[in-house]
Design an enzyme around this catalytic site. Structure first.
Site, PDB file in Angstrom:
ATOM      1  N   GLU A  86      14.833  73.800  19.880  1.00  0.00           N
ATOM      2  CA  GLU A  86      14.813  75.189  20.300  1.00  0.00           C
ATOM      3  C   GLU A  86      13.274  75.728  19.727  1.00  0.00           C
ATOM      4  O   GLU A  86      12.706  76.639  20.305  1.00  0.00           O
ATOM      5  CB  GLU A  86      15.840  75.888  19.771  1.00  0.00           C
ATOM      6  N   GLU A  90      10.852  77.435  22.437  1.00  0.00           N
ATOM      7  CA  GLU A  90      10.869  78.820  22.613  1.00  0.00           C
ATOM      8  C   GLU A  90       9.312  79.257  22.170  1.00  0.00           C
ATOM      9  O   GLU A  90       8.831  80.533  22.490  1.00  0.00           O
ATOM     10  CB  GLU A  90      11.829  79.562  21.617  1.00  0.00           C
ATOM     11  N   GLU A 136       8.114  86.385  24.238  1.00  0.00           N
ATOM     12  CA  GLU A 136       6.863  86.680  23.481  1.00  0.00           C
ATOM     13  C   GLU A 136       7.327  85.902  22.329  1.00  0.00           C
ATOM     14  O   GLU A 136       8.586  85.701  21.835  1.00  0.00           O
ATOM     15  CB  GLU A 136       6.431  87.965  22.937  1.00  0.00           C
TER      16      GLU A 136
END
Ligand SMILES: [Zn+2]
Length: 164
Positions: A86, A90, A136
């Site tokens: 992750e 991300e 972001e």
């Protein structure tokens, strides 16, 4: 949290009964029981040069709010695997897991209860780039962290910052 009306296996209308001490939906035809177990997930307090890596969430729950990199554990993964995956997906960053911070319960509207395994991660490389799930990705000074979407994230950050 989503609730089954029909059996997800055979489409029979579910009935209700007390099973294992709680009222639960069950299927009178095939025996399916609608247990509501918490979903396991993993997350990272990922740090580089004393700064903490946050993402702005790209999907619900908490879309548009700052959070720690995290996500559900897939079948076949360890919590550590999910944490590292992750983080990479991300934020684009690679990290090594330093230690377990804690295991938390977070109640969510969309998924019901989620169990979050939080790790302290040291960033060792990669290129900062927000993934599909994030709007972001950004490093924050630990003195200037925004409030994070999930309570367990705020708790995990406090745990880590108290020590460092
Ligand atoms: Zn059924």
């Amino acid at each position: 949290m989503k609730n089954y009306i029909f059996c997800p296996l055979c489409r029979t209308h579910l009935k209700k009964s007390v099973i294992d001490g709680k009222e639960r939906g069950y299927c009178p035809k095939c025996g399916f029981v609608n247990y509501k177990n918490p979903l396991p997930s993993a997350g990272a307090v990922a740090v580089k040069n004393g700064k903490v890596l946050l993402i702005k969430r790209g999907r619900e729950p908490g879309k548009g709010l700052w959070a720690l990199p995290s996500g559900f554990i897939e079948s076949g993964e360890t919590p550590e695997d999910a944490c590292s995956r992750e983080l990479k997906e991300e934020t684009g960053m690679d990290g090594i897991i330093n230690r377990l911070i804690g295991v938390y319960r977070e109640g969510t509207e969309v998924y019901g209860d989620v169990i979050v395994v939080m790790y302290f991660v040291e960033i060792i490389g990669g290129e900062l780039k927000a993934g599909d799930d994030a709007e972001e990705a950004k490093f924050f000074n630990k003195e200037k962290l925004p409030n994070l979407h999930f309570n367990c994230f705020n708790k995990a950050v406090v745990e880590v910052l108290h020590e460092n």
